[in-house]
Design a protein around this motif. Structure first.
Motif, PDB file in Angstrom:
ATOM      1  N   MET A 172     -12.408 -32.470  -1.414  1.00 34.44           N
ATOM      2  CA  MET A 172     -11.089 -32.455  -1.932  1.00 34.44           C
ATOM      3  C   MET A 172     -10.698 -31.189  -2.134  1.00 34.44           C
ATOM      4  N   LYS A 173     -11.395 -30.076  -2.099  1.00 33.61           N
ATOM      5  CA  LYS A 173     -11.035 -28.582  -2.122  1.00 33.61           C
ATOM      6  C   LYS A 173     -10.220 -28.520  -0.758  1.00 33.61           C
ATOM      7  N   ASP A 201      -6.813 -27.342   0.264  1.00 36.03           N
ATOM      8  CA  ASP A 201      -6.336 -26.096   1.004  1.00 36.03           C
ATOM      9  C   ASP A 201      -5.516 -26.433   2.160  1.00 36.03           C
ATOM     10  N   VAL A 244       1.552 -35.035   1.001  1.00 30.52           N
ATOM     11  CA  VAL A 244       0.936 -35.699  -0.150  1.00 30.52           C
ATOM     12  C   VAL A 244       0.484 -37.021   0.348  1.00 30.52           C
ATOM     13  N   LEU A 279      -3.086 -38.545  -0.960  1.00 34.36           N
ATOM     14  CA  LEU A 279      -3.227 -39.581  -1.694  1.00 34.36           C
ATOM     15  C   LEU A 279      -4.493 -40.569  -1.103  1.00 34.36           C
ATOM     16  N   GLY A 286       3.907 -35.655 -16.853  1.00 33.14           N
ATOM     17  CA  GLY A 286       4.402 -34.802 -15.619  1.00 33.14           C
ATOM     18  C   GLY A 286       3.176 -34.740 -14.553  1.00 33.14           C
ATOM     19  N   ASP A 287       1.990 -35.176 -14.932  1.00 34.60           N
ATOM     20  CA  ASP A 287       0.833 -34.864 -14.079  1.00 34.60           C
ATOM     21  C   ASP A 287       0.094 -36.184 -13.860  1.00 34.60           C
ATOM     22  N   HIS A 309      -2.542 -36.577 -11.458  1.00 31.81           N
ATOM     23  CA  HIS A 309      -3.940 -36.313 -11.039  1.00 31.81           C
ATOM     24  C   HIS A 309      -4.833 -37.159 -11.997  1.00 31.81           C
ATOM     25  N   ASP A 310      -5.646 -38.018 -11.412  1.00 34.83           N
ATOM     26  CA  ASP A 310      -6.933 -38.632 -12.397  1.00 34.83           C
ATOM     27  C   ASP A 310      -8.118 -38.551 -12.034  1.00 34.83           C
ATOM     28  N   LYS A 323     -10.086 -36.452 -14.284  1.00 32.19           N
ATOM     29  CA  LYS A 323      -9.910 -37.176 -15.822  1.00 32.19           C
ATOM     30  C   LYS A 323     -10.952 -38.385 -15.987  1.00 32.19           C
ATOM     31  N   VAL A 338     -14.403 -37.054 -15.935  1.00 27.80           N
ATOM     32  CA  VAL A 338     -14.682 -36.492 -17.634  1.00 27.80           C
ATOM     33  C   VAL A 338     -14.886 -37.782 -18.351  1.00 27.80           C
ATOM     34  N   ALA A 372      -9.133 -35.453 -25.526  1.00 27.72           N
ATOM     35  CA  ALA A 372      -9.554 -34.920 -24.066  1.00 27.72           C
ATOM     36  C   ALA A 372      -8.263 -34.986 -23.262  1.00 27.72           C
ATOM     37  N   THR A 398      -0.436 -26.209 -12.327  1.00 25.95           N
ATOM     38  CA  THR A 398       0.135 -24.837 -12.910  1.00 25.95           C
ATOM     39  C   THR A 398       1.407 -25.172 -13.774  1.00 25.95           C
ATOM     40  N   GLY A 455      -8.921 -29.468 -20.091  1.00 25.22           N
ATOM     41  CA  GLY A 455      -9.579 -29.059 -18.926  1.00 25.22           C
ATOM     42  C   GLY A 455      -8.829 -29.330 -17.939  1.00 25.22           C
TER      43      GLY A 455
HETATM   44  C1  B12 Z   1      -5.975 -35.533  -4.713  1.00 33.36           C
HETATM   45  C2  B12 Z   1      -4.698 -34.806  -5.117  1.00 33.36           C
HETATM   46  C3  B12 Z   1      -3.434 -35.175  -5.236  1.00 33.36           C
HETATM   47  C4  B12 Z   1      -3.009 -36.726  -5.607  1.00 33.36           C
HETATM   48  C5  B12 Z   1      -3.744 -37.103  -6.754  1.00 33.36           C
HETATM   49  C6  B12 Z   1      -4.310 -38.795  -6.962  1.00 33.36           C
HETATM   50  C7  B12 Z   1      -5.150 -38.760  -8.045  1.00 33.36           C
HETATM   51  N1  B12 Z   1      -5.470 -40.440  -8.269  1.00 33.36           N
HETATM   52  O1  B12 Z   1      -5.603 -38.134  -8.858  1.00 33.36           O
HETATM   53  C8  B12 Z   1      -1.644 -36.801  -5.381  1.00 33.36           C
HETATM   54  C9  B12 Z   1      -1.480 -37.060  -3.898  1.00 33.36           C
HETATM   55  C10 B12 Z   1      -0.885 -37.851  -6.253  1.00 33.36           C
HETATM   56  C11 B12 Z   1      -1.238 -35.356  -5.591  1.00 33.36           C
HETATM   57  C12 B12 Z   1       0.094 -34.964  -6.099  1.00 33.36           C
HETATM   58  C13 B12 Z   1       0.657 -33.766  -6.106  1.00 33.36           C
HETATM   59  N2  B12 Z   1      -0.237 -32.733  -6.074  1.00 33.36           N
HETATM   60 CO1  B12 Z   1      -2.519 -32.476  -5.989  1.00 33.36          CO
HETATM   61  N3  B12 Z   1      -3.926 -32.364  -5.453  1.00 33.36           N
HETATM   62  C14 B12 Z   1      -4.863 -33.157  -5.104  1.00 33.36           C
HETATM   63  C15 B12 Z   1      -6.230 -32.405  -4.801  1.00 33.36           C
HETATM   64  C16 B12 Z   1      -6.334 -32.436  -3.287  1.00 33.36           C
HETATM   65  C17 B12 Z   1      -7.329 -32.970  -5.473  1.00 33.36           C
HETATM   66  C18 B12 Z   1      -7.612 -33.135  -6.760  1.00 33.36           C
HETATM   67  C19 B12 Z   1      -8.801 -33.696  -7.287  1.00 33.36           C
HETATM   68  O2  B12 Z   1      -8.945 -34.862  -7.525  1.00 33.36           O
HETATM   69  N4  B12 Z   1     -10.019 -32.949  -7.408  1.00 33.36           N
HETATM   70  C20 B12 Z   1     -11.239 -33.363  -7.571  1.00 33.36           C
HETATM   71  C21 B12 Z   1     -11.508 -33.328  -9.113  1.00 33.36           C
HETATM   72  C22 B12 Z   1     -13.039 -34.067  -9.330  1.00 33.36           C
HETATM   73  O3  B12 Z   1     -11.581 -32.227  -9.680  1.00 33.36           O
HETATM   74  P1  B12 Z   1     -10.489 -31.899 -10.963  1.00 33.36           P
HETATM   75  O4  B12 Z   1      -9.437 -32.600 -10.920  1.00 33.36           O
HETATM   76  O5  B12 Z   1     -10.255 -30.077 -10.851  1.00 33.36           O
HETATM   77  O6  B12 Z   1     -11.357 -32.207 -12.133  1.00 33.36           O
HETATM   78  C23 B12 Z   1     -12.622 -31.577 -12.524  1.00 33.36           C
HETATM   79  C24 B12 Z   1     -12.445 -30.319 -13.642  1.00 33.36           C
HETATM   80  O7  B12 Z   1     -11.025 -29.530 -13.373  1.00 33.36           O
HETATM   81  C25 B12 Z   1     -12.591 -30.890 -14.972  1.00 33.36           C
HETATM   82  N5  B12 Z   1     -11.431 -31.408 -15.797  1.00 33.36           N
HETATM   83  C26 B12 Z   1     -10.421 -32.196 -15.258  1.00 33.36           C
HETATM   84  N6  B12 Z   1      -9.690 -32.699 -16.331  1.00 33.36           N
HETATM   85  C27 B12 Z   1     -10.589 -32.530 -17.396  1.00 33.36           C
HETATM   86  C28 B12 Z   1     -10.338 -32.597 -18.784  1.00 33.36           C
HETATM   87  C29 B12 Z   1     -11.106 -32.139 -19.755  1.00 33.36           C
HETATM   88  C30 B12 Z   1     -10.650 -32.358 -21.205  1.00 33.36           C
HETATM   89  C31 B12 Z   1     -12.189 -31.164 -19.268  1.00 33.36           C
HETATM   90  C32 B12 Z   1     -13.075 -30.707 -20.297  1.00 33.36           C
HETATM   91  C33 B12 Z   1     -12.413 -31.141 -18.068  1.00 33.36           C
HETATM   92  C34 B12 Z   1     -11.533 -31.579 -16.948  1.00 33.36           C
HETATM   93  O8  B12 Z   1     -13.716 -31.700 -14.572  1.00 33.36           O
HETATM   94  C35 B12 Z   1     -13.318 -32.548 -13.459  1.00 33.36           C
HETATM   95  C36 B12 Z   1     -14.780 -32.957 -13.092  1.00 33.36           C
HETATM   96  O9  B12 Z   1     -15.735 -32.182 -12.651  1.00 33.36           O
HETATM   97  C37 B12 Z   1      -5.981 -31.183  -5.606  1.00 33.36           C
HETATM   98  C38 B12 Z   1      -6.785 -29.965  -4.733  1.00 33.36           C
HETATM   99  C39 B12 Z   1      -7.903 -29.684  -5.377  1.00 33.36           C
HETATM  100  N7  B12 Z   1      -9.004 -29.049  -5.083  1.00 33.36           N
HETATM  101  O10 B12 Z   1      -7.916 -29.761  -6.782  1.00 33.36           O
HETATM  102  C40 B12 Z   1      -4.411 -31.073  -5.323  1.00 33.36           C
HETATM  103  C41 B12 Z   1      -3.287 -30.008  -6.051  1.00 33.36           C
HETATM  104  C42 B12 Z   1      -4.097 -30.248  -7.714  1.00 33.36           C
HETATM  105  N8  B12 Z   1      -2.392 -30.692  -5.948  1.00 33.36           N
HETATM  106  C43 B12 Z   1      -1.397 -29.722  -5.967  1.00 33.36           C
HETATM  107  C44 B12 Z   1       0.194 -30.168  -5.830  1.00 33.36           C
HETATM  108  C45 B12 Z   1       0.964 -28.937  -5.534  1.00 33.36           C
HETATM  109  C46 B12 Z   1       0.481 -31.465  -5.871  1.00 33.36           C
HETATM  110  C47 B12 Z   1       2.019 -31.873  -5.853  1.00 33.36           C
HETATM  111  C48 B12 Z   1       3.149 -31.139  -6.695  1.00 33.36           C
HETATM  112  C49 B12 Z   1       2.448 -32.106  -4.432  1.00 33.36           C
HETATM  113  C50 B12 Z   1       3.834 -32.445  -4.283  1.00 33.36           C
HETATM  114  N9  B12 Z   1       4.798 -31.503  -3.610  1.00 33.36           N
HETATM  115  O11 B12 Z   1       4.450 -33.690  -4.488  1.00 33.36           O
HETATM  116  C51 B12 Z   1       1.726 -33.516  -6.614  1.00 33.36           C
HETATM  117  C52 B12 Z   1       2.179 -33.605  -7.866  1.00 33.36           C
HETATM  118  C53 B12 Z   1       2.208 -34.891  -8.447  1.00 33.36           C
HETATM  119  C54 B12 Z   1       2.179 -34.904  -9.886  1.00 33.36           C
HETATM  120  N10 B12 Z   1       3.377 -34.879 -10.705  1.00 33.36           N
HETATM  121  O12 B12 Z   1       1.163 -34.827 -10.548  1.00 33.36           O
HETATM  122  C55 B12 Z   1      -1.646 -28.389  -5.897  1.00 33.36           C
HETATM  123  C56 B12 Z   1      -1.437 -27.860  -7.296  1.00 33.36           C
HETATM  124  C57 B12 Z   1      -1.091 -26.499  -7.386  1.00 33.36           C
HETATM  125  C58 B12 Z   1      -1.049 -25.701  -8.737  1.00 33.36           C
HETATM  126  N11 B12 Z   1      -1.594 -24.468  -8.762  1.00 33.36           N
HETATM  127  O13 B12 Z   1      -0.303 -26.305  -9.443  1.00 33.36           O
HETATM  128  C59 B12 Z   1      -3.118 -28.676  -5.574  1.00 33.36           C
HETATM  129  C60 B12 Z   1      -4.208 -27.795  -6.047  1.00 33.36           C
HETATM  130  C61 B12 Z   1      -3.245 -28.665  -4.029  1.00 33.36           C
HETATM  131  C62 B12 Z   1      -3.123 -27.072  -3.518  1.00 33.36           C
HETATM  132  N12 B12 Z   1      -4.146 -26.321  -3.152  1.00 33.36           N
HETATM  133  O14 B12 Z   1      -1.764 -26.921  -3.253  1.00 33.36           O
HETATM  134  N13 B12 Z   1      -2.250 -34.441  -5.509  1.00 33.36           N
END
Ligand code: B12
Length: 210
Positions: free
Chosen positions: A44-45, A49, A58, A62, A97-98, A100-101, A104, A107, A144, A150, A176
């Motif tokens: 996913m990273k 990227d 997008v 997805l 507004g977010d 992403h799940d 979540k 967690v 949570a 951002t 988080g």
């Molecule tokens: C998949 C994805 C999507 C999917 C989400 C589908 C879904 N069901 O979640 C879709 C296509 C919908 C999407 C849409 C968008 N996305 Co997006 N997406 C991603 C992507 C590729 C992966 C996210 C992910 O699942 N990571 C894997 C999980 C396991 O990691 P995680 O979420 O970080 O969670 C871990 C920790 O953060 C933590 N954690 C998470 N939540 C919590 C809560 C608590 C309480 C705690 C303690 C810990 C914790 O624990 C988790 C497990 O270890 C990321 C890139 C990335 N690597 O993050 C971009 C990314 C997050 N998206 C981005 C963007 C820009 C968007 C859009 C704005 C794109 C657009 N132009 O429309 C839209 C926004 C939609 C919205 N309003 O939310 C950017 C955000 C940039 C920024 N700095 O804000 C990213 C970083 C991509 C990039 N490099 O540009 N996205």
């Protein structure tokens, strides 16, 4: 190519139907569930990227997310064990507004397996939804909140502020998500922060005992 690498590759290109079988094959090959999960997170990273670089859009993000979710389903029984005693209720959700799940949901799974009864609000949840859930559920010990953008960090602050303004007590708030840091959590007055799902479960247990 080892199965675990194939899992990562197929998540990146969003092969929803193929990923679950490959995850099972990687398990059969002897890979640990947590390593397979990490391979998918690494995938996913790369997806993120490629999106940043304008190479994919997008819809591709997805389908990669869907493929990863299907893979996680296979790992679920191995990553989470049912705890025998309840530590109380945990309300969890992604802020307004977010959308992403995946993070979540992980967690949710890990805090649940630490012994909390989970109430998952889903994504795009306004502060009042968290507040209603705190009021409507028994024995809430933890809230949570997840944010992945951002641009939704202010919504995280709004959520913590709104919950605190109600004066409701008896629970702790942890936050988080990728852009969240300990420093930011401290600034917005959250009780705790964790960088990943495993650490979130540890933090959940320690914070309610403190
Ligand atoms: C998949 C994805 C999507 C999917 C989400 C589908 C879904 N069901 O979640 C879709 C296509 C919908 C999407 C849409 C968008 N996305 Co997006 N997406 C991603 C992507 C590729 C992966 C996210 C992910 O699942 N990571 C894997 C999980 C396991 O990691 P995680 O979420 O970080 O969670 C871990 C920790 O953060 C933590 N954690 C998470 N939540 C919590 C809560 C608590 C309480 C705690 C303690 C810990 C914790 O624990 C988790 C497990 O270890 C990321 C890139 C990335 N690597 O993050 C971009 C990314 C997050 N998206 C981005 C963007 C820009 C968007 C859009 C704005 C794109 C657009 N132009 O429309 C839209 C926004 C939609 C919205 N309003 O939310 C950017 C955000 C940039 C920024 N700095 O804000 C990213 C970083 C991509 C990039 N490099 O540009 N996205």
């Amino acid at each position: 190519m080892a199965k675990i690498d194939e899992v990562k590759e197929q998540v990146i290109i969003g092969k929803t139907k193929i990923v679950p079988g490959l995850v099972q094959e990687a398990l059969n090959e002897g890979s640990a569930a947590k390593d397979i999960l990490q391979a998918m997170i690494d995938g996913m990273k790369i997806v993120g990227d490629r999106f940043s670089a304008g190479e994919i859009y997008v819809p591709e993000m997805l389908i990669a997310a869907k493929a990863m979710s299907k893979g996680v389903e296979v790992l679920k029984p191995m990553l989470s064990a049912e705890a025998s005693t309840s530590l109380g209720t945990c309300i969890i959700g992604t802020v307004e507004g977010d959308l992403h799940d995946i993070g979540k949901n992980l967690v949710n799974m890990m805090i649940g397996s630490a012994g909390f009864d989970m109430v998952d609000l889903g994504v795009d949840q306004a502060p009042n939804k968290f507040i209603e859930a705190i009021k409507n559920n028994k024995n809430v010990k933890l809230v949570a909140c997840s944010a992945l953008l951002t641009t939704t960090l202010p919504a995280l602050k709004k959520t913590v502020d709104a919950i605190k303004e109600t004066g409701l007590s008896g629970f702790k708030i942890i936050v988080g998500g990728a852009p969240v840091t300990q420093k930011f959590a401290d600034e917005i007055g959250a009780d705790g922060y964790a960088p990943d799902a495993g650490a979130a479960a540890e933090k959940a247990k320690s914070i309610i005992a403190a």
